[in-house]
Structure formats: C-alpha cells, structure tokens
Design a protein around this motif. Structure first.
Motif, PDB file in Angstrom:
ATOM      1  N   LYS A 140       0.821  -1.212   0.000  1.00  0.00           N
ATOM      2  CA  LYS A 140       0.000   0.000   0.000  1.00  0.00           C
ATOM      3  C   LYS A 140       0.852   1.258   0.000  1.00  0.00           C
ATOM      4  O   LYS A 140       0.360   2.341  -0.260  1.00  0.00           O
ATOM      5  N   GLY A 141       2.137   1.104   0.310  1.00  0.00           N
ATOM      6  CA  GLY A 141       3.024   2.262   0.377  1.00  0.00           C
ATOM      7  C   GLY A 141       3.121   2.873   1.755  1.00  0.00           C
ATOM      8  O   GLY A 141       3.650   3.989   1.894  1.00  0.00           O
ATOM      9  N   THR A 142       2.619   2.186   2.782  1.00  0.00           N
ATOM     10  CA  THR A 142       2.757   2.686   4.148  1.00  0.00           C
ATOM     11  C   THR A 142       4.228   2.987   4.416  1.00  0.00           C
ATOM     12  O   THR A 142       5.095   2.138   4.205  1.00  0.00           O
ATOM     13  N   THR A 143       4.503   4.202   4.865  1.00  0.00           N
ATOM     14  CA  THR A 143       5.884   4.685   4.954  1.00  0.00           C
ATOM     15  C   THR A 143       6.244   5.055   6.380  1.00  0.00           C
ATOM     16  O   THR A 143       5.476   5.729   7.068  1.00  0.00           O
ATOM     17  N   LEU A 144       7.408   4.619   6.816  1.00  0.00           N
ATOM     18  CA  LEU A 144       7.944   4.992   8.117  1.00  0.00           C
ATOM     19  C   LEU A 144       9.133   5.920   7.900  1.00  0.00           C
ATOM     20  O   LEU A 144      10.052   5.594   7.151  1.00  0.00           O
ATOM     21  N   VAL A 145       9.109   7.089   8.530  1.00  0.00           N
ATOM     22  CA  VAL A 145      10.189   8.068   8.422  1.00  0.00           C
ATOM     23  C   VAL A 145      10.755   8.294   9.815  1.00  0.00           C
ATOM     24  O   VAL A 145      10.009   8.585  10.760  1.00  0.00           O
ATOM     25  N   MET A 146      12.076   8.167   9.959  1.00  0.00           N
ATOM     26  CA  MET A 146      12.743   8.362  11.241  1.00  0.00           C
ATOM     27  C   MET A 146      13.925   9.301  11.036  1.00  0.00           C
ATOM     28  O   MET A 146      14.733   9.100  10.122  1.00  0.00           O
ATOM     29  N   VAL A 147      14.037  10.342  11.847  1.00  0.00           N
ATOM     30  CA  VAL A 147      15.094  11.345  11.708  1.00  0.00           C
ATOM     31  C   VAL A 147      16.202  11.048  12.703  1.00  0.00           C
ATOM     32  O   VAL A 147      15.977  11.015  13.915  1.00  0.00           O
ATOM     33  N   GLU A 148      17.409  10.835  12.195  1.00  0.00           N
ATOM     34  CA  GLU A 148      18.574  10.639  13.059  1.00  0.00           C
ATOM     35  C   GLU A 148      19.196  11.965  13.465  1.00  0.00           C
ATOM     36  O   GLU A 148      19.729  12.110  14.566  1.00  0.00           O
ATOM     37  N   GLN A 149      19.157  12.932  12.545  1.00  0.00           N
ATOM     38  CA  GLN A 149      19.787  14.228  12.825  1.00  0.00           C
ATOM     39  C   GLN A 149      19.175  15.283  11.915  1.00  0.00           C
ATOM     40  O   GLN A 149      19.012  15.054  10.722  1.00  0.00           O
ATOM     41  N   GLY A 150      18.828  16.426  12.477  1.00  0.00           N
ATOM     42  CA  GLY A 150      18.301  17.518  11.660  1.00  0.00           C
ATOM     43  C   GLY A 150      16.789  17.599  11.710  1.00  0.00           C
ATOM     44  O   GLY A 150      16.150  17.178  12.676  1.00  0.00           O
ATOM     45  N   VAL A 151      16.215  18.135  10.630  1.00  0.00           N
ATOM     46  CA  VAL A 151      14.780  18.394  10.552  1.00  0.00           C
ATOM     47  C   VAL A 151      14.290  18.021   9.165  1.00  0.00           C
ATOM     48  O   VAL A 151      14.947  18.335   8.168  1.00  0.00           O
ATOM     49  N   VAL A 152      13.141  17.353   9.093  1.00  0.00           N
ATOM     50  CA  VAL A 152      12.515  17.071   7.803  1.00  0.00           C
ATOM     51  C   VAL A 152      11.033  17.417   7.891  1.00  0.00           C
ATOM     52  O   VAL A 152      10.441  17.418   8.979  1.00  0.00           O
ATOM     53  N   ALA A 153      10.449  17.711   6.743  1.00  0.00           N
ATOM     54  CA  ALA A 153       9.005  17.902   6.632  1.00  0.00           C
ATOM     55  C   ALA A 153       8.433  16.709   5.888  1.00  0.00           C
ATOM     56  O   ALA A 153       8.961  16.298   4.857  1.00  0.00           O
ATOM     57  N   VAL A 154       7.352  16.150   6.406  1.00  0.00           N
ATOM     58  CA  VAL A 154       6.735  14.968   5.809  1.00  0.00           C
ATOM     59  C   VAL A 154       5.296  15.313   5.429  1.00  0.00           C
ATOM     60  O   VAL A 154       4.531  15.830   6.249  1.00  0.00           O
ATOM     61  N   ARG A 155       4.951  14.986   4.195  1.00  0.00           N
ATOM     62  CA  ARG A 155       3.597  15.242   3.700  1.00  0.00           C
ATOM     63  C   ARG A 155       3.002  13.950   3.163  1.00  0.00           C
ATOM     64  O   ARG A 155       3.683  13.175   2.498  1.00  0.00           O
ATOM     65  N   ASN A 156       1.714  13.750   3.447  1.00  0.00           N
ATOM     66  CA  ASN A 156       0.990  12.589   2.933  1.00  0.00           C
ATOM     67  C   ASN A 156       0.462  12.930   1.543  1.00  0.00           C
ATOM     68  O   ASN A 156      -0.410  13.782   1.381  1.00  0.00           O
ATOM     69  N   GLU A 157       0.975  12.243   0.519  1.00  0.00           N
ATOM     70  CA  GLU A 157       0.582  12.501  -0.868  1.00  0.00           C
ATOM     71  C   GLU A 157      -0.839  12.048  -1.170  1.00  0.00           C
ATOM     72  O   GLU A 157      -1.456  12.536  -2.120  1.00  0.00           O
ATOM     73  N   MET A 158      -1.355  11.118  -0.390  1.00  0.00           N
ATOM     74  CA  MET A 158      -2.653  10.511  -0.692  1.00  0.00           C
ATOM     75  C   MET A 158      -3.813  11.193   0.021  1.00  0.00           C
ATOM     76  O   MET A 158      -4.970  10.919  -0.281  1.00  0.00           O
ATOM     77  N   GLN A 159      -3.514  12.053   0.980  1.00  0.00           N
ATOM     78  CA  GLN A 159      -4.559  12.676   1.783  1.00  0.00           C
ATOM     79  C   GLN A 159      -4.297  14.174   1.907  1.00  0.00           C
ATOM     80  O   GLN A 159      -3.151  14.623   1.875  1.00  0.00           O
ATOM     81  N   PRO A 160      -5.346  14.988   2.056  1.00  0.00           N
ATOM     82  CA  PRO A 160      -5.150  16.429   2.245  1.00  0.00           C
ATOM     83  C   PRO A 160      -4.572  16.720   3.624  1.00  0.00           C
ATOM     84  O   PRO A 160      -4.655  15.899   4.538  1.00  0.00           O
ATOM     85  N   GLY A 161      -4.002  17.889   3.754  1.00  0.00           N
ATOM     86  CA  GLY A 161      -3.464  18.292   5.053  1.00  0.00           C
ATOM     87  C   GLY A 161      -2.082  18.880   4.945  1.00  0.00           C
ATOM     88  O   GLY A 161      -1.382  18.688   3.950  1.00  0.00           O
TER      89      GLY A 161
END
Length: 262
Positions: A140-161
């Motif tokens: 389904k493309g379920t995605t896990l994002v983990m930050v080791e250092q710094g800052v990232v922005a994460v957006r869901n491509e399939m849903q609004p928000g």
C-alpha cells in the motif's frame, strides 16, 4: 572542428552527466545490487555510475552506498527498489522509494541549506541538510520516516493536510488511508509494531556503521554475505569503506510517543 581543437589542447571531453554532476557513484556495496536497463537487471560494481531515472534493486543480501556530486549519500538496504532522480530536470528529487529501506545523508552546501526530496508511494520527505531513514513497509506504500539528525518535513501525498515537521529522534508513519493531521493511532497497538520495524532498521544501520555486513533476510537468522561485487571486498564485510563506514554508533530507535491526554 571545435571538439578536435579541444582535444588538441588537451581538454578531455567528459559525458554530459559527468559534467553536470547528475550521476550517482557506487562507493560501497555487498551482495546483489543491480540497475534496471529496460527489462533486464545489470549487476553493479564499485565505482559504477547510475543515471537519472534509473532503478536500483537490491537482493536479500544486497546493500549499496551511492554518492552524488555535492557529497550527499544514500544507502539502499536489502530487498529494496529505488529510482534515482525520477523527475527529469528536477535535481531536488533525489530518490523515489518503491519498496524497502534507505538511509539518506544530505550535505550542506557551504553552510547553506541543500534542498532535497525523497518520495514514496504515499509520502514526500523534504530536507535541507540532515540524516534520516525511510522505509516503505507494504504494497500500500505505508511509509515509516525516522530522523537521526536535523529536521525534515513529511507530507501525505494521498490525503489532504499540512506537512508535519520531524526533528532529531522523532518518527512518523504515513498511512495512505488517513490524513497526517487527523490520524489518532492506538499507541498501545502501534508500539509493538513500530518497535520491531525500528529495531530492524536501526540494527541494519548499526551493523554497517561497525563494518558488520548485511544480515541475510529479515528473520534474524543467517550471516553476512561473504562475497560482493567490485574490488577490495572482504569476506563478511564491506568494500572500500571510503564513505558510509566508520565507527559511528547509531543511537537506539526512539520509544513510541506517549498516549494522548485523556
């Protein structure tokens, strides 16, 4: 005529991708690592380049570290499939993850932000200079994002928000069926699932940081592969070790977040 004059003057004509820095060079590997050329898979070797829009595939014992022109690197873990610079002409799109796991380290450019994006079937991860891990966990493309250092922005491509911001030690699951902002997970149920996924991910990263090789499969059994492509490869270890090796210890994965207040 112009090319002949340049050659006569001792100027070497390099391929266009070498001039623009668009290629990624394979600097370390283990096991089965290939690039798709049409419908055929071609084995890769240390010092090979991959071009934009090419797909990298790793086998159950496959592991690879690629470096791009600005010094940034991405590590592709076993049983993974990733497209390098999938959007023609857009150098901010570094990778498109189809399946599996990748670790990305983005370098700053002379102290300035270095915009890059990693895409998955459900998420866009935007960074400016950081170290983070991305795992596409199912079909389904379920995605896990983990930050080791710094800052990232994460957006869901399939849903609004709006995108959410992750800082060092934070992680998020991107579910194709739920907007990020509206998601209210059952933390008691997620803790065990995420714990397993994060431990597996962190263990693979830590093994490579200490030169331990890649475990075969994900069941915890087996041992590191004894053979690899390219020169300088040693039994059970990595290849040249020039980048992506070292002895840096990866911190343990963060605990799941506390339950929301009642």
């Amino acid at each position: 005529m112009f090319a002949a004059l340049l050659l006569a003057a001792g100027v070497c004509l390099q391929p266009a991708q070498a001039q623009t820095g668009s290629a990624a060079r394979l600097i370390q590997m283990n096991g089965q690592v290939s690039v798709m050329l049409g419908t055929a898979a071609k084995p890769l070797f240390v010092d090979d380049n991959i071009s934009p829009q090419q797909t990298v595939i790793t086998g159950p014992d496959g592991y690879a570290v690629f470096r791009v022109a600005d010094g940034s690197t991405f590590e592709v873990f076993p049983n993974s499939k990733a497209v390098f610079r999938s959007t023609p002409g857009n150098w901010e799109d570094l990778l498109e993850m189809v399946l599996g796991k990748v670790r990305v380290e983005i370098q700053h450019l002379a102290g300035k932000p270095n915009p890059n994006k990693v895409r998955t079937p459900t998420a866009v991860i935007s960074v400016r200079g950081t170290i983070f891990d991305v795992a596409v966990m199912d079909d389904k493309g379920t995605t896990l994002v983990m930050v080791e250092q710094g800052v990232v922005a994460v957006r869901n491509e399939m849903q609004p928000g709006e995108p959410i911001i992750l800082k060092t030690g934070e992680w998020v699951e991107v579910d194709p069926d739920q907007p990020l902002a509206a998601k209210k997970p059952d933390y008691s149920a997620l803790a065990q699932r995420f714990g397993r996924a994060l431990r597996e991910f962190a263990d693979q990263i830590a093994m490579h940081r200490s030169g331990g090789g890649v475990p075969v499969g994900t069941s915890g059994g087996g041992s590191a592969a004894d053979t690899c492509h390219g020169s300088g490869c040693k039994s059970g270890g990595s290849t040249d070790g020039s980048t992506g090796g070292g002895t840096t210890t990866v911190p343990p994965p963060p605990p799941p977040p506390p339950p929301p207040p009642q």
